[in-house]
Design a protein around this motif. Sequence first.
Motif, PDB file in Angstrom:
ATOM      1  N   LEU A 159      -5.186   4.202   5.931  1.00 20.81           N
ATOM      2  CA  LEU A 159      -6.261   3.461   5.246  1.00 20.81           C
ATOM      3  C   LEU A 159      -7.429   3.195   5.665  1.00 20.81           C
ATOM      4  N   ASP A 175      -4.793   9.403   1.876  1.00 23.15           N
ATOM      5  CA  ASP A 175      -5.504   8.518   1.683  1.00 23.15           C
ATOM      6  C   ASP A 175      -5.487   7.943   0.471  1.00 23.15           C
ATOM      7  N   TRP A 176      -6.007   6.713   0.321  1.00 22.30           N
ATOM      8  CA  TRP A 176      -6.101   6.054  -1.291  1.00 22.30           C
ATOM      9  C   TRP A 176      -7.398   6.101  -1.518  1.00 22.30           C
ATOM     10  N   SER A 231       0.654  -1.359  -0.043  1.00 27.74           N
ATOM     11  CA  SER A 231       0.000  -0.013   0.152  1.00 27.74           C
ATOM     12  C   SER A 231       0.816   1.255   0.070  1.00 27.74           C
ATOM     13  N   LYS A 248      -9.310   3.043  -2.908  1.00 19.54           N
ATOM     14  CA  LYS A 248      -8.940   1.817  -2.084  1.00 19.54           C
ATOM     15  C   LYS A 248      -9.996   0.559  -2.298  1.00 19.54           C
TER      16      LYS A 248
END
Length: 323
Positions: A207, A183-184, A167, A187
């Motif tokens: 995450l 943040d992704w 990640s 995700k």
Amino acid sequence: MSKHDLCCIGHITHDKVVTPKSTVHMPGGTSFYVSHAIRHLGNIDYALVTAIAEADMDAVTDLTDSSMNVTVQSDTLCGGGQYSANHSININVTVLPSACSVYFENIYDENQDNRRQRVLSKADPFTVGQLRGVEARIFHLGALLADDFSPDVVRYLSEKGLVSIDSQGYLREVQDTKVYAVDWKEKEKVLQYVHFLKANEHEMKVLTGYSDVSSAARTLYGWGVKEVLITLGSMGSVLYDGTAFYRIPAFKPREIVDATGCGDTYMAGYLYQRAKGVDMNGAGHFAAALSTLKIERSGPARATVEDVIRCRDTAEKIEGPIP
């Protein structure tokens, strides 16, 4: 077309590593550290797909020294066509063209768990079209930056094999060369296609919002990940498969020399063992021992399976409670 046991896809980088003891320039990136580790472990059908600027092809020469079968795809490299070098060990490398290489500067203080980082240049992302001819049972995507692999690429590869992701790269945003943790955004869209996911204690909190390992691991599993790997630096790691938690100790190194690439080395050891049918607990212990052998030297791991087993069976174990 037969499937490789394991294929790593990712950029080779130019790394500047600064520690209290030295400043070193070297090739790096997930693809570099994983490939060197696998090369020395041996006895596996492994492939690498990477992308690098023509000016940095020396990094490929170093990586392929007496060890790999190499194909470079480019309209301009070496006057056009393909450049190939055949060596004795059955590792296959495909080098895709890129306008620039990724250039990282990593600065460590006395605590090797702490790192400051800058990105001085970026490479082109990977595309579905580039990967249509690649077949493997496990694909490890070495994302260094968030746009290296689109959701379409992850979904496409998941239809051909098990996808593994670290990640770290997805949580990096570059602003004026400085790297910021973000943040992704996609995700949940991507993780439904991911079998293996590695995150450290900081990344899992970004995450999931949770600072305790058990809650974070359960959340990641709920988003679709089948094997969650949470690394805790010098305190070991925790694995989760939706049913059980596996507490993996760290093994105390004889000397701390260079922590760059330890996470990539951990994944190399873990996926190497999983590809051979070893269970999660056994693969985790092997991965932790391989990481210890890497931290004792500058550059990539150069340990044999016998070296790793010896470290695993004799080194002092370090572990704390699950946070």
